[in-house]
Design an enzyme around this catalytic site. Structure first.
Site, PDB file in Angstrom:
ATOM      1  CE  LYS A 208      -3.966  -2.294   2.120  1.00  0.00           C
ATOM      2  NZ  LYS A 208      -4.963  -2.293   3.218  1.00  0.00           N
TER       3      LYS A 208
ATOM      4  CG  HIS B 278       2.265  15.550  -7.786  1.00  0.00           C
ATOM      5  ND1 HIS B 278       1.206  15.601  -6.925  1.00  0.00           N
ATOM      6  CD2 HIS B 278       2.546  16.832  -8.122  1.00  0.00           C
ATOM      7  CE1 HIS B 278       0.840  16.860  -6.747  1.00  0.00           C
ATOM      8  NE2 HIS B 278       1.638  17.623  -7.455  1.00  0.00           N
TER       9      HIS B 278
ATOM     10  CB  SER C 219       5.152   5.264  12.182  1.00  0.00           C
ATOM     11  OG  SER C 219       5.943   4.121  11.995  1.00  0.00           O
TER      12      SER C 219
ATOM     13  CB  ALA D 226       6.625   8.341  15.389  1.00  0.00           C
TER      14      ALA D 226
END
Length: 212
Positions: A117, A140, A170, A188
């Site tokens: 994913k 992008h 994370s 994180a």
């Protein structure tokens, strides 16, 4: 990729890397790890054969086997890549999960681990020997350097530049257009709204420099 693969490292991302190669019907010959207590053990029926610097196994690389470096620590990963480049004249292969999305207009280097994913957008570029954990998003035209690690669920927005050796924990969000310098670390869950200098550690929302 027709040759079997030897995975350097038997901890951390080694197990999910094996899963990725298995999902592509690629044969993993075995693992090599410096921790002798792991030798002769198995991960999902694949043996941990010996040490990464064992010439008996190294001589297979390039001729009969490909290599993948599954080591979380960027410095050690770099030293193993250097050894493979110099001794065997090879670059490690990529481990690309079937459930990742990589734009046809994105550029991907060598030896990257890209888990399930992960999304890499149009015009984005990923350097060499990076680790992108589950559900990371690279928007992008973002530019990711070499030996970068990006944690699960992190979002790197469009037009950002992430320098070599950067660690993003994370759930980190890097807003559009930000530059993060070489070897910087982002804790994180942080939200990075401004540039981060090389070697800095930042944390929080908005991310602030952590004093050493």
């Amino acid at each position: 990729m027709e040759k079997p693969i030897i995975i350097f490292g038997a901890k951390g991302i080694a197990h999910p890397a094996l899963e990725i190669f298995n999902s592509h019907d690629l044969v993993v010959y075995g693992f090599l790890d410096e921790d002798e207590s792991l030798h002769k053990k198995e991960i999902n029926n694949v043996a941990i054969l010996g040490n990464p610097e064992d010439d008996g196994y190294l001589k297979l690389i390039g001729k009969k086997c490909e290599a993948f470096v599954a080591v979380d620590d960027a410095r050690y990963r770099s030293s193993l890549v250097k050894m493979l480049n110099e001794k065997r004249k090879v670059q490690p292969v990529n481990a690309l999960h079937r459930l990742s999305y990589i734009s046809t207009d994105a550029a991907i280097g060598h030896g990257n681990f890209i888990n399930a994913k992960v999304s890499i957008g149009a015009g984005a570029s990923i350097g060499n020997h990076c680790i992108l954990h589950t559900n990371a998003t690279i928007e992008h035209q973002a530019k990711i350097g070499d030996f970068v690690q990006i944690g699960a669920g992190a979002v790197v927005n469009s037009g950002t530049t992430i320098g070599n050796g950067v660690f993003l924990g994370s759930g980190v969000t890097v807003v559009a257009g930000v530059t993060i310098g070489k070897n910087a670390r982002v804790g994180a869950g942080s939200v990075v709204i401004g540039d981060v200098e090389a070697n800095q550690t930042v944390f929080g929302n908005p991310a602030q420099v952590v004093e050493k």
